[in-house]
Design a protein around this motif. Structure first.
Motif, PDB file in Angstrom:
ATOM      1  N   THR A  66       0.852  -1.179   0.000  1.00 44.55           N
ATOM      2  CA  THR A  66       0.000   0.000   0.000  1.00 44.55           C
ATOM      3  C   THR A  66       0.896   1.240   0.000  1.00 44.55           C
ATOM      4  N   SER A  67       0.252   2.414  -0.056  1.00 42.85           N
ATOM      5  CA  SER A  67       1.070   3.621  -0.150  1.00 42.85           C
ATOM      6  C   SER A  67       0.657   4.741   0.798  1.00 42.85           C
ATOM      7  N   SER A  68      -0.588   4.744   1.280  1.00 44.12           N
ATOM      8  CA  SER A  68      -1.019   5.885   2.079  1.00 44.12           C
ATOM      9  C   SER A  68      -1.813   5.511   3.327  1.00 44.12           C
ATOM     10  N   ILE A  69      -2.519   4.394   3.334  1.00 41.79           N
ATOM     11  CA  ILE A  69      -3.326   4.025   4.490  1.00 41.79           C
ATOM     12  C   ILE A  69      -2.420   3.790   5.700  1.00 41.79           C
ATOM     13  N   ARG A  70      -2.870   4.205   6.878  1.00 47.00           N
ATOM     14  CA  ARG A  70      -2.094   3.946   8.078  1.00 47.00           C
ATOM     15  C   ARG A  70      -2.166   2.454   8.407  1.00 47.00           C
ATOM     16  N   ILE A  71      -1.064   1.889   8.842  1.00 51.85           N
ATOM     17  CA  ILE A  71      -0.999   0.477   9.195  1.00 51.85           C
ATOM     18  C   ILE A  71      -0.620   0.371  10.666  1.00 51.85           C
ATOM     19  N   GLY A  72      -1.191  -0.619  11.341  1.00 49.64           N
ATOM     20  CA  GLY A  72      -0.875  -0.700  12.755  1.00 49.64           C
ATOM     21  C   GLY A  72      -1.377  -1.950  13.427  1.00 49.64           C
ATOM     22  N   SER A  73      -1.133  -2.014  14.709  1.00 46.98           N
ATOM     23  CA  SER A  73      -1.463  -3.188  15.513  1.00 46.98           C
ATOM     24  C   SER A  73      -2.717  -2.917  16.317  1.00 46.98           C
ATOM     25  N   GLY A  74      -3.623  -3.871  16.270  1.00 47.29           N
ATOM     26  CA  GLY A  74      -4.846  -3.729  17.048  1.00 47.29           C
ATOM     27  C   GLY A  74      -5.128  -4.947  17.896  1.00 47.29           C
ATOM     28  N   GLY A  75      -4.216  -5.420  18.749  1.00 46.67           N
ATOM     29  CA  GLY A  75      -2.993  -4.695  19.023  1.00 46.67           C
ATOM     30  C   GLY A  75      -1.835  -5.653  19.218  1.00 46.67           C
ATOM     31  N   ILE A  76      -0.719  -5.052  19.606  1.00 46.17           N
ATOM     32  CA  ILE A  76       0.412  -5.801  20.140  1.00 46.17           C
ATOM     33  C   ILE A  76       0.126  -6.094  21.618  1.00 46.17           C
ATOM     34  N   MET A  77       0.202  -7.361  21.998  1.00 46.76           N
ATOM     35  CA  MET A  77       0.003  -7.738  23.400  1.00 46.76           C
ATOM     36  C   MET A  77       1.354  -7.623  24.112  1.00 46.76           C
ATOM     37  N   LEU A  78       1.580  -6.475  24.716  1.00 45.10           N
ATOM     38  CA  LEU A  78       2.908  -6.133  25.218  1.00 45.10           C
ATOM     39  C   LEU A  78       3.469  -7.130  26.228  1.00 45.10           C
ATOM     40  N   PRO A  79       2.649  -7.798  27.073  1.00 51.93           N
ATOM     41  CA  PRO A  79       3.236  -8.791  27.979  1.00 51.93           C
ATOM     42  C   PRO A  79       3.973  -9.929  27.269  1.00 51.93           C
TER      43      PRO A  79
END
Length: 326
Positions: A66-79
Motif C-alpha cells: 500500500t502507499s497511504s493508508i495507516r498500518i498498525g497493531s490492534g494490538g500488540i500484546m505487550l506482555p
C-alpha cells in the motif's frame, strides 16, 4: 466519521496461512482505495484460524503493498514482548513507511501455560508490569525519559501510540498517559460506556494528544440485503461460539439461519455482542453505525468481521463506506 479496518488475517477451512495473508493484503489495498483511514492487524498466537501472530512482519508486507493508508497493531500484546523489541520492530516499520504507523497496545497476553512456556515469559508478571512497560516503550520511541540504551531504529520514530482495552483498566491508563483509546466493543461490550466515561473524565493532555480521542470497534457486515449480510456474518458467529466453548478452529463457511440452530445460552451471547454490530443492507448498516456513534460519541469506528469468502469482506467494506458517505 473516519472508518478503519481491523483484520485478524483469518485462515478459512480448506485453506492455509499463505492464502490468508494474500487475502488480507488485497483487503488492505481495497481499503486504501476506498478511503479507510487505518488497517490494523491483531496479535493472536497458536490459533489455527488466525495468521497474524507475527504482527510486525505482516504489517511490513501490507505496508509495502500500500502507499497511504495507516498500518498498525490492534494490538500488540505487550506482555508477550519486551518494550525494547517492540520499539525496534515498530521503529523499523516507521523507517520503511514514514508517518503511517500506529502502535496499539493491549495488556491481555491471551496465552495459556503452553504458550507461556513457548514464549519463555512469565506472562502474569509481565501483565502486572504493563503500565511501566508502556512508559518505557514510549520513552524508547520519544526519548522523554533518559534511558541507558537506545533503540535503533526506534528512537525518534513518528509512531502514533494507542491504548487498547475492554475494561476500565485500559481506559484509566490511556487517560493518565494522554493516549488515544480504542475499545474492543465488538467482542467485549460490557464495560463500553463506563470505560469511555472514565477515559474522558480523567484524561490528561500530553505532547501526543491534547484532548480525548476514542475509536470503538464494531462488527460490520454489509451486503445487498439484510438476509445476505446475516448469512455472511454467520462464519464470524460460528467462530465466536467455538471460541467461547473451547473449540476454536479455522473460519467455517456460512450457514443460513445459523442462530436458530443454537441453544439459548449461545444465542443470548451472540445477541449481547450484537449491540456493537452493524449487519445488513447498506441502509441498515448506516442506521446501526449512526446509533452506535450517537451512544458512544466515538471519534472513529474500526470495522471488524471476517467472511469465509474474502471477496465478500471487500464488498462489505465498499458498501459500508458508500452507505456512510451517501
Amino acid at each position: 466519521m473516519p472508518l478503519s479496518v481491523l483484520d485478524l488475517v483469518p485462515v478459512r477451512e480448506g485453506a492455509d496461512a499463505g492464502e490468508a495473508l494474500r487475502a488480507s493484503t488485497a483487503l488492505a489495498r481495497m481499503a486504501e482505495d476506498t478511503g479507510y483511514k487505518r488497517f490494523w492487524v491483531a496479535e493472536h498466537h497458536a490459533m489455527d484460524g488466525i495468521a497474524g501472530g507475527a504482527t510486525s512482519v505482516v504489517l511490513a508486507h501490507i505496508g509495502n503493498a500500500t502507499s497511504s493508508i495507516r498500518i498498525g497493531s490492534g494490538g500488540i500484546m505487550l506482555p508477550n514482548h519486551t518494550p525494547f523489541q517492540i520499539a525496534e520492530q515498530f521503529g523499523t516499520l516507521d523507517a520503511l513507511f514514514p508517518d503511517r504507523v500506529d502502535l496499539g497496545l493491549g495488556r491481555a497476553p491471551g496465552a495459556d501455560g503452553s504458550l507461556q512456556r513457548a514464549l519463555r515469559k512469565d506472562l502474569r508478571g509481565a501483565a502486572e508490569n504493563f503500565p511501566q512497560d508502556v512508559v518505557e516503550l514510549r520513552a524508547l520511541l520519544t526519548g522523554d525519559i533518559d534511558l541507558p540504551i537506545r533503540a535503533t531504529p526506534g528512537l525518534g520514530a513518528n509512531i502514533e501510540m494507542w491504548m487498547l482495552g475492554s475494561s476500565l483498566f485500559g481506559a484509566q491508563l490511556a487517560a493518565q498517559l494522554g493516549l488515544p483509546y480504542a475499545f474492543a466493543s465488538h467482542f467485549a461490550p460490557d464495560h463500553l460506556d463506563a470505560a469511555l466515561a472514565v477515559y474522558r473524565r480523567d484524561f490528561r493532555p500530553s505532547e501526543a494528544l491534547e484532548k480525548p480521542h476514542v475509536m470503538a470497534a464494531m462488527t460490520v457486515m454489509a451486503a445487498e440485503t439484510d438476509e445476505e449480510a446475516r448469512y455472511l456474518a454467520s462464519s464470524q458467529q460460528q467462530s465466536f461460539v467455538r471460541l467461547r466453548t473451547g473449540s476454536p478452529g479455522k473460519l467455517p463457511p456460512p450457514i443460513r439461519d445459523y442462530e436458530e440452530t443454537l441453544p439459548d445460552p449461545a444465542r443470548r451471547m451472540l445477541q449481547h455482542l450484537g449491540q456493537a454490530s452493524a449487519v445488513g443492507a447498506p441502509a441498515t448498516v448506516r442506521e446501526r453505525i449512526d446509533a452506535f456513534v450517537a451512544r458512544t460519541g466515538a471519534d472513529e469506528i474500526v470495522c471488524a468481521g471476517s467472511t469465509f469468502d474474502p471477496e465478500a469482506r471487500e464488498r462489505s467494506l465498499r458498501l459500508t463506506m458508500e452507505a456512510l458517505a451517501a
